[in-house]
Each structure stands twice: as structure tokens, then as C-alpha cells.
Design a protein around this motif. Structure first.
Motif, PDB file in Angstrom:
ATOM      1  N   LEU A 149       0.807  -1.220   0.000  1.00 25.74           N
ATOM      2  CA  LEU A 149       0.000   0.000   0.000  1.00 25.74           C
ATOM      3  C   LEU A 149       0.846   1.279   0.000  1.00 25.74           C
ATOM      4  O   LEU A 149       0.325   2.365  -0.189  1.00 25.74           O
ATOM      5  N   ARG A 150       2.149   1.140   0.215  1.00 28.18           N
ATOM      6  CA  ARG A 150       3.029   2.317   0.135  1.00 28.18           C
ATOM      7  C   ARG A 150       3.980   2.153  -1.067  1.00 28.18           C
ATOM      8  O   ARG A 150       3.821   2.799  -2.075  1.00 28.18           O
ATOM      9  N   GLU A 151       4.920   1.230  -0.965  1.00 24.19           N
ATOM     10  CA  GLU A 151       5.843   0.988  -2.087  1.00 24.19           C
ATOM     11  C   GLU A 151       5.065   0.589  -3.343  1.00 24.19           C
ATOM     12  O   GLU A 151       5.345   1.068  -4.445  1.00 24.19           O
ATOM     13  N   GLY A 152       4.076  -0.280  -3.184  1.00 23.22           N
ATOM     14  CA  GLY A 152       3.310  -0.779  -4.328  1.00 23.22           C
ATOM     15  C   GLY A 152       2.646   0.344  -5.103  1.00 23.22           C
ATOM     16  O   GLY A 152       2.523   0.294  -6.325  1.00 23.22           O
ATOM     17  N   VAL A 212      15.091  -5.383   6.552  1.00 23.68           N
ATOM     18  CA  VAL A 212      15.703  -5.043   5.263  1.00 23.68           C
ATOM     19  C   VAL A 212      14.627  -4.728   4.227  1.00 23.68           C
ATOM     20  O   VAL A 212      13.537  -5.302   4.249  1.00 23.68           O
ATOM     21  N   HIS A 213      14.956  -3.806   3.354  1.00 23.40           N
ATOM     22  CA  HIS A 213      14.065  -3.403   2.265  1.00 23.40           C
ATOM     23  C   HIS A 213      14.916  -3.528   1.000  1.00 23.40           C
ATOM     24  O   HIS A 213      15.805  -2.722   0.753  1.00 23.40           O
ATOM     25  N   CYS A 214      14.659  -4.581   0.231  1.00 18.70           N
ATOM     26  CA  CYS A 214      15.536  -4.901  -0.901  1.00 18.70           C
ATOM     27  C   CYS A 214      14.815  -4.690  -2.225  1.00 18.70           C
ATOM     28  O   CYS A 214      13.779  -5.320  -2.473  1.00 18.70           O
ATOM     29  N   HIS A 215      15.386  -3.857  -3.069  1.00 22.83           N
ATOM     30  CA  HIS A 215      14.839  -3.687  -4.422  1.00 22.83           C
ATOM     31  C   HIS A 215      15.404  -4.763  -5.340  1.00 22.83           C
ATOM     32  O   HIS A 215      16.447  -5.354  -5.067  1.00 22.83           O
ATOM     33  N   ASN A 216      14.691  -4.983  -6.437  1.00 24.45           N
ATOM     34  CA  ASN A 216      14.931  -6.180  -7.243  1.00 24.45           C
ATOM     35  C   ASN A 216      15.610  -5.902  -8.575  1.00 24.45           C
ATOM     36  O   ASN A 216      15.476  -6.670  -9.513  1.00 24.45           O
ATOM     37  N   GLY A 240      10.753  -3.192  -8.590  1.00 21.89           N
ATOM     38  CA  GLY A 240       9.999  -3.618  -7.414  1.00 21.89           C
ATOM     39  C   GLY A 240      10.881  -4.150  -6.291  1.00 21.89           C
ATOM     40  O   GLY A 240      12.109  -3.966  -6.306  1.00 21.89           O
ATOM     41  N   ILE A 241      10.245  -4.822  -5.338  1.00 18.55           N
ATOM     42  CA  ILE A 241      10.955  -5.282  -4.142  1.00 18.55           C
ATOM     43  C   ILE A 241      10.676  -6.774  -3.888  1.00 18.55           C
ATOM     44  O   ILE A 241      10.020  -7.428  -4.701  1.00 18.55           O
ATOM     45  N   THR A 242      11.152  -7.270  -2.779  1.00 17.94           N
ATOM     46  CA  THR A 242      10.927  -8.662  -2.370  1.00 17.94           C
ATOM     47  C   THR A 242       9.426  -8.962  -2.394  1.00 17.94           C
ATOM     48  O   THR A 242       8.622  -8.164  -1.911  1.00 17.94           O
TER      49      THR A 242
HETATM   50 ZN    ZN Z   1      11.543   1.004  -1.827  1.00 20.66          ZN
END
Ligand code: ZN
Length: 413
Positions: free
Chosen positions: A47-50, A230-234, A266-268
Motif C-alpha cells: 500500500l506504500r511501495e506498491g 531489510v528493504h531490498c529492491h529487485n 519492485g521489491i521482495t
Molecule cells: Zn523502496
């Protein structure tokens, strides 16, 4: 014991998984130590990153539906939005809070008083206080902010957020490109001393690999006692690998989004991390059978289409297409499935196409159509199908209904 290279804990987990019908590689569990935590925390940021995915804007109804589903899956924490950004963001977060979900709700803020005020105003349980740390960001975004000024601002803003009684997550944007390790450690320590409850290591550009991520988590963990997220981008396709490397190195929390939606690559991915945690670490606080419908819901509401071969929830990942595989699965699904599709809410399917064999036809007849047919009928149907592909008349797979028609026709003669 066959797996004599495994110690007791690894053997135990392997046996437990086997009882659940999960048959992964036993080599996962070499030197395995039962995790410190029974439950790793998934901090879902759909709901935030997405919403930072190009072209994705969720309506209030969409957000409520997604939050409800995340809660049903057992996601412990939801990052629900960015209240300083708009009235709509604030209303959405308030409405989600009113649903009284089990999940805790946090909201995003830049390290600014007005952003922090906005999070406190909506009544969230937690706050992500984001302050970019890399030299690129301090130089270009913050007009040459020195390390000293950074630490002062960080101390002030974390204390300010803490004074509201919020669960404070200090998020050092672009952590992985801050090349001064001592400064980086000092920043996390400063945040902890100022009252931060969790330290978030952020690979904003997805430019790190598992080795770098594990190193950073260990180094930061050596100076703080608060848990690490952790906040990992892809961007390199490594977000999940990096998240697991971080867990191995001592992180407790992973920031994720459903279908991995977010900035750029995107992210994990929430619904990919959860089975990996279950299969590799044996932790299982989640309703995994809801993962497929979670993914489909977000696919529909976001409008971001997923590829058919997407891990765990893709259309093709529980389909058996070649004759060799179909034959194996018909004898025993364990030949080509290491977990039962129902584990994640999927269904085993057999597609009939150019590479299928008569066992595939028999499988579709028995399991999908619930009719018994002779091997001879299966052979005749298959011949017709192969002829259609050879002549170029057919290019797509045959649906079970089409197979049914062909069986009926064949048996009429
Ligand atoms: Zn991010």
C-alpha cells in the motif's frame, strides 16, 4: 540415516517438511540452526511501495480489500501509506485502522516534523522515518548535507517521532551506497539511542548482492540491539536472495510487497518470501493457502499483470506440459512437484499440447473430467492432437473441455 551430512536440527526440519508433503533439497539444511525467531516479521508495503509503481493508484476500497486480505494471510505488519502526501492517503490509513485488523499499521514519513505529525495524526501504530544517507543523496538531494548535520537531524527526528509513542523504524534510504561504514554504524546507533525501535537497511537501487547485504546486516547488528529490517529492491533480480541472506545474518523483518510491485523492478515479493521462509527455515505463522488469491487480488486491483512463469503463484508453475513430466506426475506427483500446489492455494493442472503423451490425456480424463478411458482411446485422441500441431492448424494448448469432445468423438466411432 541417508542424509548423514545433516545435523540433528536439519534432519528434524527435513522430516517435518516431508510430513507436510514438502520435499526440498536436503542440502538446504547443511549446518542448519533452528532460527532464533519462530516468526520472522513480514512488513508488507504493497500500500506504500506498491503504489509507487508507475501507473498504480489504489482507491480507498482497493486498499481496504488488500489490507483485509493481508491480515487473513497473517502478515504481522502493514506499511499503509504516506500520510503527508495527501488527504486521500490520510483517509485511507484511518479507514484501515478502523477495520481493527490484527496486523500492526505503520506509515511512511520523511525525516520532517510535518511528515511525522501527519503519521501521528492518523493514529498509526508505527512510523517509518526515512532519511537518505548515501553521499549521492546527501550531496544532490540535501544540498551537501554533512555527516554531522545528518546525525543531528536524525537524532532530532527520531526523538520527535518517539515522543508520540510510535513504534519507530529508522530507514536509511540508499544505505547500501553509503561507503563510510563507520558513519553508517554511527547513524544506526544514533537512531537507537534516540529511541528507534527497529533499524531498516535499505537497498534503494537494488544494487547489492547477498554477500554485501549479509555483511551490512552483521556490521549494523554489531552496534545496535534493536531488530533489523531489510528493504531490498529487485533491480538485479536478487531481492529475495538478499532478504534471505539478511535473515541468515540476523535480520528479523523483511519489507515486501505483493507481486513485488514498487519503484522500477519492485521489491521482495510477499507471497514468494513466505514459502521460502517456511521451506528453508521452517517458520510458519502464515496462512499459505491464501497466497495465490492474495497475488490474484493485487494483480486485479493494481492492473499490473504477472508473467505466467512467476514463482509460486504464476499460472504455469503448477502445470505439467511435456509427456515425460505428465507420465511421472500420473504415477506420483512427487516426481515433478516438491510441494503440493494446494499448499499455496494453487491447483495442479495438465496441459495437453504438442509435447504431451497419452498419459496426459488419461490424467485429464480421470482427474479433470472424471471419466475413465481406455489406453487405445487416449492414443487415438493424441494422434489427432499431434496431427493438428504438425499441420500448423493448432498453436495453443487443448483445454479439458476440448479433450472431452475429442474423447466423445473418438469413442463414437
Ligand atoms: Zn523502496
Amino acid at each position: 540415516m541417508e542424509e548423514e551430512y545433516l545435523e540433528e536440527q536439519g534432519q528434524k526440519l527435513l522430516k517435518r517438511l516431508e510430513r507436510e508433503g514438502i520435499l526440498p533439497s536436503p542440502y538446504n539444511f547443511v549446518n542448519f540452526k533452528a532460527p532464533k525467531l519462530d516468526n520472522y516479521i513480514v512488513h508488507d508495503s504493497t500500500l506504500r511501495e506498491g503504489e509507487q509503481t508507475p501507473g498504480v493508484i489504489f482507491s480507498l476500497e482497493n486498499k481496504l480489500e488488500i489490507a483485509k486480505k493481508l491480515d487473513e494471510v497473517g502478515i504481522q505488519q502493514i506499511e499503509a501509506g504516506f500520510p503527508a502526501a495527501s488527504e486521500k492517503q490520510r483517509n485511507c490509513i484511518k479507514s484501515i485502522l478502523n477495520m481493527n485488523l490484527d496486523a500492526q499499521l505503520s506509515a511512511f514519513a520523511r525525516a520532517k516534523k510535518e511528515d511525522i505529525d501527519a503519521v501521528a495524526d492518523v493514529g498509526a501504530d508505527g512510523i517509518v522515518v526515512s532519511l537518505s544517507i548515501s553521499p549521492y543523496h546527501r550531496k544532490h538531494k540535501f544540498g551537501g548535507m554533512t555527516q554531522e548535520t545528518y546525525l543531528e537531524r536524525l537524532e532530532e527526528m527520531v526523538s520527535y517521532a518517539e515522543s508520540y509513542g510510535l513504534f519507530v523504524i529508522y530507514s536509511a534510504e540508499d544505505t547500501t551506497r553509503e561507503n563510510d561504514l563507520e558513519f553508517l554504524k554511527k547513524a544506526y546507533k544514533t537512531a537507537e539511542d534516540a529511541g528507534a525501535d527497529r533499524a531498516r537497511v535499505v537497498d534503494t537501487l537494488g544494487c547489492t548482492g547477498p554477500n554485501g547485504m549479509a555483511f551490512l546486516v552483521k556490521e549494523i547488528g554489531s552496534v545496535v540491539d534493536i531488530p533489523i529490517e531489510v528493504h531490498c529492491h529487485n533491480d538485479l533480480g536478487l531481492a529475495l536472495a538478499n532478504s534471505l541472506a539478511a535473515i541468515d545474518a540476523g535480520a528479523s523483518t523483511v519489507s515486501t510487497s505483493v507481486n513485488g510491485i514498487g519503484e522500477r523492478a519492485g521489491i521482495t515479493v510477499t507471497e514468494e518470501l513466505i514459502p521460502a521462509l517456511h521451506i528453508i527455515y521452517g517458520t510458519s505463522p502464515f496462512e499459505m493457502s491464501q497466497l495465490n488469491s492474495l497475488s490474484k487480488l493485487v494483480e486485479e486491483l493494481s492492473g499490473v499483470k504477472m508473467p505466467p512463469h512467476k514463482p509460486i503463484t504464476g499460472e504455469n508453475v503448477t502445470v505439467h506440459s511435456s509427456g515425460i513430466h505428465q507420465h511421472g506426475v500420473l504415477i506420483n506427483p512427487q516426481t515433478y512437484e516438491f510441494y503440493p500446489p494446494r499448499l499455496v492455494g494453487q491447483k495442479r493442472r495438465v496441459y495437453i499440447d504438442e509435447l504431451s503423451g497419452r498419459h496426459g490425456i488419461m490424467y485429464v480424463a480421470e482427474k479433470e473430467l472424471k471419466i475413465g478411458i481406455s489406453e487405445d482411446t487416449a492414443k487415438k485422441v493424441l494422434e489427432k492432437i499431434k496431427a493438428a500441431y504438425s499441420s500448423g492448424a493448432r498453436r495453443s494448448s487443448y483445454t479439458p473441455d476440448e479433450v472431452k469432445e475429442m474423447i466423445a468423438e473418438t469413442e463414437k466411432r
